[in-house]
Scaffold this motif. Sequence first.
Motif, PDB file in Angstrom:
ATOM      1  N   GLN A  18       0.826  -1.208   0.000  1.00  0.00           N
ATOM      2  CA  GLN A  18       0.000   0.000   0.000  1.00  0.00           C
ATOM      3  C   GLN A  18       0.864   1.265   0.000  1.00  0.00           C
ATOM      4  N   ILE A  19       1.989   1.226   0.700  1.00  0.00           N
ATOM      5  CA  ILE A  19       2.910   2.371   0.687  1.00  0.00           C
ATOM      6  C   ILE A  19       3.467   2.573  -0.714  1.00  0.00           C
ATOM      7  N   TRP A  20       3.888   1.493  -1.353  1.00  0.00           N
ATOM      8  CA  TRP A  20       4.440   1.600  -2.710  1.00  0.00           C
ATOM      9  C   TRP A  20       3.415   2.186  -3.674  1.00  0.00           C
ATOM     10  N   ARG A  38       0.963  -6.482 -13.422  1.00  0.00           N
ATOM     11  CA  ARG A  38       1.596  -7.036 -14.617  1.00  0.00           C
ATOM     12  C   ARG A  38       3.015  -7.484 -14.283  1.00  0.00           C
ATOM     13  N   ASP A  39       3.661  -8.129 -15.231  1.00  0.00           N
ATOM     14  CA  ASP A  39       5.055  -8.538 -15.054  1.00  0.00           C
ATOM     15  C   ASP A  39       5.951  -7.321 -14.833  1.00  0.00           C
ATOM     16  N   ALA A  40       5.625  -6.203 -15.497  1.00  0.00           N
ATOM     17  CA  ALA A  40       6.407  -4.982 -15.307  1.00  0.00           C
ATOM     18  C   ALA A  40       6.309  -4.495 -13.865  1.00  0.00           C
ATOM     19  N   ASP A  41       5.140  -4.648 -13.249  1.00  0.00           N
ATOM     20  CA  ASP A  41       4.982  -4.269 -11.839  1.00  0.00           C
ATOM     21  C   ASP A  41       5.852  -5.154 -10.946  1.00  0.00           C
ATOM     22  N   LEU A  42       5.906  -6.424 -11.282  1.00  0.00           N
ATOM     23  CA  LEU A  42       6.739  -7.351 -10.522  1.00  0.00           C
ATOM     24  C   LEU A  42       8.215  -6.952 -10.632  1.00  0.00           C
ATOM     25  N   ALA A  43       8.649  -6.593 -11.822  1.00  0.00           N
ATOM     26  CA  ALA A  43      10.029  -6.152 -12.018  1.00  0.00           C
ATOM     27  C   ALA A  43      10.302  -4.877 -11.225  1.00  0.00           C
ATOM     28  N   ILE A  48      12.565  -2.143  -6.404  1.00  0.00           N
ATOM     29  CA  ILE A  48      12.355  -1.405  -5.148  1.00  0.00           C
ATOM     30  C   ILE A  48      12.971  -2.173  -3.981  1.00  0.00           C
ATOM     31  N   LEU A  49      12.724  -3.479  -3.933  1.00  0.00           N
ATOM     32  CA  LEU A  49      13.300  -4.288  -2.858  1.00  0.00           C
ATOM     33  C   LEU A  49      14.823  -4.243  -2.878  1.00  0.00           C
ATOM     34  N   ASP A  50      15.415  -4.336  -4.065  1.00  0.00           N
ATOM     35  CA  ASP A  50      16.874  -4.263  -4.180  1.00  0.00           C
ATOM     36  C   ASP A  50      17.393  -2.905  -3.706  1.00  0.00           C
ATOM     37  N   LEU A  51      16.707  -1.853  -4.121  1.00  0.00           N
ATOM     38  CA  LEU A  51      17.142  -0.514  -3.727  1.00  0.00           C
ATOM     39  C   LEU A  51      17.102  -0.338  -2.210  1.00  0.00           C
ATOM     40  N   VAL A  52      16.000  -0.765  -1.614  1.00  0.00           N
ATOM     41  CA  VAL A  52      15.808  -0.557  -0.180  1.00  0.00           C
ATOM     42  C   VAL A  52      16.633  -1.536   0.645  1.00  0.00           C
ATOM     43  N   ASN A  53      16.527  -2.805   0.354  1.00  0.00           N
ATOM     44  CA  ASN A  53      17.156  -3.826   1.200  1.00  0.00           C
ATOM     45  C   ASN A  53      18.639  -4.018   0.907  1.00  0.00           C
TER      46      ASN A  53
END
Length: 110
Positions: A18-20, A38-43, A48-53
């Motif tokens: 929800q934040i994203w 969509r697949d683009a949303d998954l990418a 985002i996960l890579d950037l943050v974590n």
Amino acid sequence: MNESEFRLRLEIDDTVLQIWIKQGWLVPETTDGGPHFRDADLARGKLILDLVNAMGVNEAGVDLVMDLVDQLHGLRATLRDLTDAVCHQNPDVQEHILSELYRLERQSRR
């Protein structure tokens, strides 16, 4: 994919998703059955996960990166349209455009 499958594939909870969405980092399609990803949303979610974590990028940094990604995709679409338009021109027009591109390329190397 639906919201539940999307969260499962990224291993995130509803609050994070929800934040994203609120930040505009993801814009799922709206359907009668709820949001559709969509697949683009998954990418984008993986990015985002890579950037943050993995990289420790803060919220402002993620905003910047996602904006740049969106700009890049927009420019690629524009370039694709321009290329298609040039391909539909007469060969002499195509040759003139190519020679101008080569001239500008040589000029920028100086």
